[in-house]
Design an enzyme around this catalytic site. Sequence first.
Site, PDB file in Angstrom:
ATOM      1  N   SER A 128       0.804  -1.215   0.000  1.00 42.42           N
ATOM      2  CA  SER A 128       0.000   0.000   0.000  1.00 42.42           C
ATOM      3  C   SER A 128       0.843   1.274   0.000  1.00 42.42           C
ATOM      4  CB  SER A 128      -0.947   0.010   1.203  1.00 42.42           C
ATOM      5  OG  SER A 128      -0.221  -0.079   2.414  1.00 42.42           O
ATOM      6  N   GLY A 129       2.167   1.150   0.134  1.00 42.05           N
ATOM      7  CA  GLY A 129       3.038   2.325   0.119  1.00 42.05           C
ATOM      8  C   GLY A 129       3.368   2.772  -1.287  1.00 42.05           C
ATOM      9  N   CYS A 174      17.792   5.296  -2.770  1.00 41.61           N
ATOM     10  CA  CYS A 174      17.688   6.051  -4.021  1.00 41.61           C
ATOM     11  C   CYS A 174      18.913   6.942  -4.249  1.00 41.61           C
ATOM     12  CB  CYS A 174      16.401   6.857  -4.042  1.00 41.61           C
ATOM     13  SG  CYS A 174      16.124   7.900  -2.578  1.00 41.61           S
ATOM     14  N   ASN A 196      13.278   8.361  -8.056  1.00 45.29           N
ATOM     15  CA  ASN A 196      13.555   7.653  -6.798  1.00 45.29           C
ATOM     16  C   ASN A 196      12.618   6.480  -6.560  1.00 45.29           C
ATOM     17  OD1 ASN A 196      11.845  10.167  -6.432  1.00 45.29           O
ATOM     18  ND2 ASN A 196      11.348   9.094  -4.547  1.00 45.29           N
TER      19      ASN A 196
END
EC number: 1.2.1.38
Length: 352
Positions: A10-11, A150, A319
């Site tokens: 869900s992120g 990232c 990212n």
Amino acid sequence: MTRVGIIGASGLAGGELVRIVDQHPHLELAFLGGSRNVGQPLVAVHPGLRSTAGTVIEAVSASEIHRRCDVVLLATPAGVSAELVPALSGGSTTVIDLSGAFRLRSDEAHHRWYPGVTRDPKLVAGFTYGVPELIADELTSADLISLPGCYATAITLALAPLVFGLELADSTVLVDGKSGSSGGGLRARRANLHPYRHGAITPYAPIGHRHAAEVQGFFAERAPGAGVSVSMSAYGVAHVRGLLASCYVSGNWPMDSRTLARAYLRYYKAHPFVRVRDHRETVIPMPDPQAVLGSNFCDITALHDPEGGRIVALAALDNLVKGAAGQAVQAVNHRFGHQPELGLTMQPVVPA
């Protein structure tokens, strides 16, 4: 088909993983796990992912993951990954962690940058860490994979031709990093609210960043004689996605910008996701994050500054893709014998 599980679905990074895996011809979404949204359809939290309308987020179960998945991708905070990995490792399921839980080999560095994250020390040495372009051969047999952050991805790719190709040693690298708000995830913090974030350049890590520790640790392990020292300042800017890492390498190097460009082109010739750019080849100076958004590309330029006695290496990437979900799928491709570029050839969205 390679059966893929995603925890933290869900992120933001989890959503990117679903988007990329769903369009991959040889990957199958077999398990979507979470905690806050258990029982909800994925499309409820990621409205753009309509093709997954029947998929529901499930409670995390190690036994179900081992039964249903060939590989599980952890798009979870470092503390959650540290708790999950002991139960998920040791079986037939490959574990790929996108968090910082197992990136730093040194316990001292780990406690410095992740003070609240307790990990199993016996598992640390078992993880293969690094950008896929630089460690691809090791990924083919790795059962535990820790992917760089990232910024660490951008910085390592920007510096690798200098360290491994040109063998420049005893270098001090100062990094100026600027990234969009998606780098902070979905946690509600006042500094990320629109009235404060819009139009801002926020120095959220002006005297150090944990991704710089990753880079320094990677080069210390892979090129112990290079003596690379990395320090970093990081700023939040008013974009949602994308980052630019400006790396300033001190030293009176006997080379010009053309020599640098040739060295970078040679080094990344066989790596299509790293695009070596001429600084002024387009209508906007390159690299620029807006030219890579939505893609798995990292754009790099290296220039020699004779007046300043330094090399300036610039790297831009999305990212959420090359800095997270995209290179996770790269790692899956290498691990399970798929073509490295498979499912990742989407072009950038410009403008975005």
